[in-house]
Structures are given as structure tokens and as C-alpha cells.
Design a protein around this motif. Structure first.
Motif, PDB file in Angstrom:
ATOM      1  N   ALA A   1       0.963  -1.413  -0.068  1.00 57.15           N
ATOM      2  CA  ALA A   1      -0.016   0.011  -0.143  1.00 57.15           C
ATOM      3  C   ALA A   1       0.843   1.446  -0.167  1.00 57.15           C
ATOM      4  CB  ALA A   1      -1.003  -0.015   1.243  1.00 57.15           C
ATOM      5  N   ARG A   2       1.985   1.195   0.741  1.00 60.96           N
ATOM      6  CA  ARG A   2       2.810   2.509   0.779  1.00 60.96           C
ATOM      7  C   ARG A   2       3.226   2.597  -0.451  1.00 60.96           C
ATOM      8  NH1 ARG A   2       8.125   3.823   1.170  1.00 60.96           N
ATOM      9  NH2 ARG A   2       8.785   1.398   1.214  1.00 60.96           N
ATOM     10  N   VAL A   3       3.997   1.933  -1.363  1.00 62.77           N
ATOM     11  CA  VAL A   3       4.858   2.034  -2.592  1.00 62.77           C
ATOM     12  C   VAL A   3       3.863   2.343  -3.761  1.00 62.77           C
ATOM     13  CG1 VAL A   3       6.711   0.759  -1.757  1.00 62.77           C
ATOM     14  CG2 VAL A   3       5.185  -0.469  -3.284  1.00 62.77           C
ATOM     15  N   LEU A   4       2.526   1.749  -3.552  1.00 64.48           N
ATOM     16  CA  LEU A   4       1.386   1.937  -4.660  1.00 64.48           C
ATOM     17  C   LEU A   4       1.041   3.390  -4.734  1.00 64.48           C
ATOM     18  CD1 LEU A   4      -0.511  -1.351  -4.738  1.00 64.48           C
ATOM     19  CD2 LEU A   4       0.529  -0.352  -6.677  1.00 64.48           C
ATOM     20  N   ARG A   5       0.811   3.807  -6.038  1.00 59.22           N
ATOM     21  CA  ARG A   5       0.212   5.015  -6.431  1.00 59.22           C
ATOM     22  C   ARG A   5      -1.262   4.716  -6.071  1.00 59.22           C
ATOM     23  NH1 ARG A   5       2.648   7.285 -12.015  1.00 59.22           N
ATOM     24  NH2 ARG A   5       4.854   7.639 -11.425  1.00 59.22           N
ATOM     25  N   PRO A   6      -2.079   6.047  -5.773  1.00 52.88           N
ATOM     26  CA  PRO A   6      -3.642   5.919  -5.580  1.00 52.88           C
ATOM     27  C   PRO A   6      -4.145   5.264  -6.804  1.00 52.88           C
ATOM     28  CG  PRO A   6      -2.421   8.069  -4.655  1.00 52.88           C
ATOM     29  CD  PRO A   6      -1.365   7.130  -5.468  1.00 52.88           C
ATOM     30  N   GLY A   7      -5.167   4.420  -6.550  1.00 53.27           N
ATOM     31  CA  GLY A   7      -5.439   3.627  -7.875  1.00 53.27           C
ATOM     32  C   GLY A   7      -4.682   2.612  -8.362  1.00 53.27           C
ATOM     33  N   GLY A   8      -3.683   2.230  -7.747  1.00 56.14           N
ATOM     34  CA  GLY A   8      -2.693   1.268  -8.226  1.00 56.14           C
ATOM     35  C   GLY A   8      -3.203  -0.269  -7.805  1.00 56.14           C
ATOM     36  N   VAL A   9      -2.837  -1.284  -8.511  1.00 54.54           N
ATOM     37  CA  VAL A   9      -3.257  -2.750  -8.260  1.00 54.54           C
ATOM     38  C   VAL A   9      -2.433  -3.352  -7.854  1.00 54.54           C
ATOM     39  CG1 VAL A   9      -4.172  -4.236  -9.775  1.00 54.54           C
ATOM     40  CG2 VAL A   9      -4.873  -2.189 -10.444  1.00 54.54           C
ATOM     41  N   PHE A  10      -2.713  -4.191  -6.757  1.00 56.84           N
ATOM     42  CA  PHE A  10      -2.286  -5.275  -6.024  1.00 56.84           C
ATOM     43  C   PHE A  10      -2.684  -6.743  -6.473  1.00 56.84           C
ATOM     44  CE2 PHE A  10      -0.992  -6.777  -1.407  1.00 56.84           C
ATOM     45  CZ  PHE A  10       0.091  -7.568  -2.028  1.00 56.84           C
ATOM     46  N   VAL A  11      -1.958  -7.598  -7.220  1.00 54.25           N
ATOM     47  CA  VAL A  11      -2.478  -8.781  -7.437  1.00 54.25           C
ATOM     48  C   VAL A  11      -1.533  -9.634  -6.674  1.00 54.25           C
ATOM     49  CG1 VAL A  11      -2.352 -10.442  -9.288  1.00 54.25           C
ATOM     50  CG2 VAL A  11      -2.555  -7.969  -9.781  1.00 54.25           C
ATOM     51  N   LEU A  12      -2.357 -10.598  -5.980  1.00 53.90           N
ATOM     52  CA  LEU A  12      -1.761 -11.651  -5.113  1.00 53.90           C
ATOM     53  C   LEU A  12      -2.338 -13.017  -4.795  1.00 53.90           C
ATOM     54  CD1 LEU A  12      -2.717 -11.181  -1.390  1.00 53.90           C
ATOM     55  CD2 LEU A  12      -3.765  -9.360  -3.312  1.00 53.90           C
ATOM     56  N   THR A  13      -1.545 -13.978  -4.606  1.00 51.35           N
ATOM     57  CA  THR A  13      -2.204 -15.348  -4.815  1.00 51.35           C
ATOM     58  C   THR A  13      -1.876 -15.969  -3.251  1.00 51.35           C
ATOM     59  OG1 THR A  13      -0.252 -16.521  -5.012  1.00 51.35           O
ATOM     60  CG2 THR A  13      -1.795 -16.134  -7.004  1.00 51.35           C
ATOM     61  N   ILE A  14      -3.029 -16.673  -2.783  1.00 54.38           N
ATOM     62  CA  ILE A  14      -2.679 -17.487  -1.544  1.00 54.38           C
ATOM     63  C   ILE A  14      -3.219 -18.699  -1.573  1.00 54.38           C
ATOM     64  CG2 ILE A  14      -3.094 -15.051  -0.200  1.00 54.38           C
ATOM     65  CD1 ILE A  14      -6.217 -16.376   0.212  1.00 54.38           C
ATOM     66  N   THR A  15      -2.741 -19.711  -0.645  1.00 52.06           N
ATOM     67  CA  THR A  15      -3.293 -20.855  -0.381  1.00 52.06           C
ATOM     68  C   THR A  15      -4.626 -20.932   0.378  1.00 52.06           C
ATOM     69  OG1 THR A  15      -0.935 -21.835  -0.633  1.00 52.06           O
ATOM     70  CG2 THR A  15      -2.744 -23.289   0.399  1.00 52.06           C
ATOM     71  N   ASN A  16      -5.557 -21.589  -0.024  1.00 58.01           N
ATOM     72  CA  ASN A  16      -6.755 -21.115   0.526  1.00 58.01           C
ATOM     73  C   ASN A  16      -7.237 -22.144   1.806  1.00 58.01           C
ATOM     74  OD1 ASN A  16      -9.633 -20.643   0.996  1.00 58.01           O
ATOM     75  ND2 ASN A  16     -10.242 -21.748  -0.635  1.00 58.01           N
ATOM     76  N   ARG A  17      -7.100 -21.729   2.887  1.00 52.34           N
ATOM     77  CA  ARG A  17      -7.412 -22.382   4.167  1.00 52.34           C
ATOM     78  C   ARG A  17      -8.595 -23.109   4.308  1.00 52.34           C
ATOM     79  NH1 ARG A  17      -7.111 -19.077   9.310  1.00 52.34           N
ATOM     80  NH2 ARG A  17      -4.833 -18.964   8.893  1.00 52.34           N
ATOM     81  N   ALA A  18      -9.664 -22.612   3.483  1.00 53.08           N
ATOM     82  CA  ALA A  18     -11.089 -23.127   3.668  1.00 53.08           C
ATOM     83  C   ALA A  18     -11.262 -24.058   2.693  1.00 53.08           C
ATOM     84  CB  ALA A  18     -11.807 -21.796   3.512  1.00 53.08           C
ATOM     85  N   SER A  19     -10.146 -24.375   1.668  1.00 52.49           N
ATOM     86  CA  SER A  19     -10.785 -25.378   0.723  1.00 52.49           C
ATOM     87  C   SER A  19     -10.860 -26.830   1.072  1.00 52.49           C
ATOM     88  CB  SER A  19      -9.315 -25.441  -0.129  1.00 52.49           C
ATOM     89  OG  SER A  19      -9.425 -26.371  -0.992  1.00 52.49           O
ATOM     90  N   LEU A  20     -12.203 -27.314   0.655  1.00 53.52           N
ATOM     91  CA  LEU A  20     -12.499 -28.690   1.081  1.00 53.52           C
ATOM     92  C   LEU A  20     -11.780 -29.547   0.058  1.00 53.52           C
ATOM     93  CD1 LEU A  20     -16.577 -28.030   0.962  1.00 53.52           C
ATOM     94  CD2 LEU A  20     -14.999 -28.099   2.859  1.00 53.52           C
ATOM     95  N   LEU A  21     -11.400 -29.148  -0.835  1.00 56.38           N
ATOM     96  CA  LEU A  21     -10.516 -30.100  -1.849  1.00 56.38           C
ATOM     97  C   LEU A  21      -9.294 -30.456  -0.840  1.00 56.38           C
ATOM     98  CD1 LEU A  21     -11.050 -29.023  -5.154  1.00 56.38           C
ATOM     99  CD2 LEU A  21     -11.777 -31.279  -4.427  1.00 56.38           C
ATOM    100  N   ARG A  22      -8.431 -29.306  -0.312  1.00 58.10           N
ATOM    101  CA  ARG A  22      -7.548 -29.683   0.386  1.00 58.10           C
ATOM    102  C   ARG A  22      -7.696 -30.259   1.757  1.00 58.10           C
ATOM    103  NH1 ARG A  22      -4.986 -25.600   2.482  1.00 58.10           N
ATOM    104  NH2 ARG A  22      -2.825 -26.465   2.376  1.00 58.10           N
ATOM    105  N   ARG A  23      -8.969 -30.131   2.323  1.00 55.65           N
ATOM    106  CA  ARG A  23      -9.124 -30.976   3.627  1.00 55.65           C
ATOM    107  C   ARG A  23      -9.308 -32.492   3.097  1.00 55.65           C
ATOM    108  NH1 ARG A  23     -13.406 -26.760   6.717  1.00 55.65           N
ATOM    109  NH2 ARG A  23     -12.044 -24.984   6.905  1.00 55.65           N
ATOM    110  N   ALA A  24      -9.853 -32.678   2.209  1.00 56.50           N
ATOM    111  CA  ALA A  24     -10.344 -34.013   1.604  1.00 56.50           C
ATOM    112  C   ALA A  24      -8.878 -34.627   1.607  1.00 56.50           C
ATOM    113  CB  ALA A  24     -11.051 -33.977   0.551  1.00 56.50           C
ATOM    114  N   GLU A  25      -8.075 -34.088   1.024  1.00 56.15           N
ATOM    115  CA  GLU A  25      -6.601 -34.509   0.633  1.00 56.15           C
ATOM    116  C   GLU A  25      -6.034 -34.841   1.732  1.00 56.15           C
ATOM    117  OE1 GLU A  25      -2.976 -31.996  -1.018  1.00 56.15           O
ATOM    118  OE2 GLU A  25      -4.386 -32.167  -2.764  1.00 56.15           O
ATOM    119  N   ARG A  26      -5.968 -33.913   2.772  1.00 55.92           N
ATOM    120  CA  ARG A  26      -5.254 -34.156   4.008  1.00 55.92           C
ATOM    121  C   ARG A  26      -5.717 -35.495   4.528  1.00 55.92           C
ATOM    122  NH1 ARG A  26      -5.208 -28.649   4.228  1.00 55.92           N
ATOM    123  NH2 ARG A  26      -6.677 -28.828   5.900  1.00 55.92           N
ATOM    124  N   PHE A  27      -7.133 -35.466   4.656  1.00 55.89           N
ATOM    125  CA  PHE A  27      -7.751 -36.751   5.385  1.00 55.89           C
ATOM    126  C   PHE A  27      -7.352 -38.087   4.531  1.00 55.89           C
ATOM    127  CE2 PHE A  27     -11.422 -39.620   5.533  1.00 55.89           C
ATOM    128  CZ  PHE A  27     -11.469 -39.651   6.793  1.00 55.89           C
TER     129      PHE A  27
END
Length: 257
Positions: free
Chosen positions: A148-174
Motif C-alpha cells: 500500500a505504501r509504494v503503490l500510487r493511488p488507484g494502483g493494483v495489487f495482484v496476489l495469490t494465497i493458499t486457501n485455508r477453507a478449501s474443501l478439496l485440500r481438507r479432503a486431500e489431507r484426510f
């Protein structure tokens, strides 16, 4: 000979390079590459819509690693790649020279620094990408604040996360826990809940514009169910709350106020 487990030492440049460049198209390789593809799509869409100073301002590839995404995006405009690991940036510099020579695109600037303390002026970049980075951090808040500090006003932040809520990942761990080895049942990377990241973004002055769920498959050793092709097809059909519940990963696009 089997490729090393890419999660075992994800900061080893050789392992990271193999993950992205190797012929192996296994589950881990696909999920990383897919995140970069989606980030590139968002970057292209927003750069093409920018005008004036915004189109000429550099974009930041945060946690650039071996420079895979940086090299791709350099063809679209000025890019700065930042990573804390000097060994990773050696790979990125080699990739930069090869890619620039082949495409004729300007060479991206590569800098050693931590994501939580960027050596950039406030409001100096038009966009920030953080792909496959947040999972390496215990807390995403300092990174989000720096973006947020280095971005200009109106600038875009594109990010990826590993989804904690994913039912597929939960099934996989099971399924893994029921298997003969019972290994790798835990999370190899730091997962995040969508609400957790959305709150951190809002607190830093961002508004989430888009959420793209991806990774609609199970990773069962070397097997992937369903196929990558079907998983990618599901991206176009399953969105909203359903996508945020099922998908293994989420790409978020947020705009700085």
C-alpha cells in the motif's frame, strides 16, 4: 530419478528452478505455473487500460524468486523484481539476460530486499504482484502495508494465497492420513482464509475488485484428480462463495484507494 519434493526446501534455488523449468508437470508444478498465468492475465488487462504516467510507471514483482514471472512481465513494461534471497536473484539475473536477449525487451531491475521493508519511495509504482509469496510468511500484514505504501493511488495489487477453507485440500489431507505413509498431512505452506486477507487489505486501504479461485483438484502423490484440464475448466464455471470454499488457491486483485 524422481525430482526433489518442491516443498521440502522451497528456498533452495535449484529446487525452485526445477519446479518451474523442469519437464515434470506434476501437481505442485502446475499450481505454481497456473498462479503466474493468472497474474499475467490480470497484469496485461490493467496495463492495457492504463494511460499517461500510470502506463509508464514501473510495476513490482514482489518475491520474484528465480525471475520467472519477472521475465514474462518485462515484455509488457518496466518491472522491478525484489527478493530477499541473493541466490534466487542470481538465477533471476541469468534469466533476465537470456530473456532480454531473446525478446529485445528492456531488462527488469532486480533488487535484494525483504518484502516487509521495501527500498522504494512511497507512491512510486503502478502495480504490485505477489505470486506464491504469502505462503512463505507467518503474517501477511507487513507485506500488505508495504504494498500500500509504494503503490500510487488507484494502483493494483495482484496476489495469490493458499486457501485455508478449501474443501478439496481438507479432503486431500484426510486421504493422506489414511494412507500407508501418513506423510505430508500438514500444510507445507502457510494457508490463509479469504476473510483474513480481505481484512488486511481493507485495513491498508485496498478494495478487493476480483477473486479468481483456481486449483479444483486433489493432489494424491503423483496423481491428480480430476485432470489439470478439467480443473482449469472448473475455474470458468465455479466462482463466488462456492469457488472460495472449494478451490485450493485464490488470486485476489485489490485496488489502492
Amino acid at each position: 530419478m524422481h525430482a526433489p519434493n518442491p516443498y521440502r526446501d522451497r528456498f533452495d534455488p535449484e529446487v525452485w528452478g526445477l519446479l518451474h523449468d523442469g519437464a515434470d508437470a506434476g501437481p505442485a508444478t502446475w499450481i505454481f505455473r497456473r498462479g503466474m498465468e493468472l497474474a499475467r492475465e490480470e497484469w496485461v488487462a490493467r496495463r492495457s487500460g492504463a494511460a499517461g504516467d500510470a502506463s509508464a510507471a514501473p510495476w513490482l514483482d514482489l518475491g520474484c524468486g528465480g525471475g520467472h514471472l519477472t521475465a514474462i512481465l518485462a515484455a509488457l513494461g518496466p518491472v522491478v523484481g525484489i527478493d530477499h534471497d541473493v541466490r534466487m536473484l542470481r538465477l533471476a539475473r541469468g534469466r533476465r539476460e537470456t530473456s532480454s536477449a531473446a525478446s529485445g525487451a528492456p531488462r527488469p531491475v532486480l533488487v535484494v530486499a525483504r518484502a516487509e521493508a521495501l527500498p522504494l519511495r512511497a507512491r512510486s509504482v503502478a502495480g504490485v504482484a505477489a505470486v506464491s509469496l504469502l505462503g512463505c510468511l507467518r503474517d501477511a500484514t507487513p507485506l500488505v502495508r508495504e504494498a500500500a505504501r509504494v503503490l500510487r493511488p488507484g494502483g493494483v495489487f495482484v496476489l495469490t494465497i493458499t486457501n485455508r477453507a478449501s474443501l478439496l485440500r481438507r479432503a486431500e489431507r484426510f486421504v493422506t492420513l489414511l494412507g500407508p505413509s501418513r506423510e505430508a498431512a500438514g500444510d507445507p505452506v502457510r494457508p490463509y482464509a479469504y476473510r483474513e486477507i480481505a481484512r488486511a487489505l481493507a485495513d491498508a486501504g485496498f478494495a478487493v475488485e476480483r477473486v479468481r479461485p483456481y486449483g479444483f483438484h486433489l493432489q494424491l502423490g503423483a496423481r491428480t484428480l480430476p485432470s489439470f484440464t478439467l480443473s482449469q475448466a472448473l475455474e470458468r464455471r465455479v466462482g463466488g462463495v462456492a469457488g472460495r470454499i472449494l478451490a485450493r488457491n485464490l488470486l485476489l486483485v485489490a485496488r489502492r484507494s
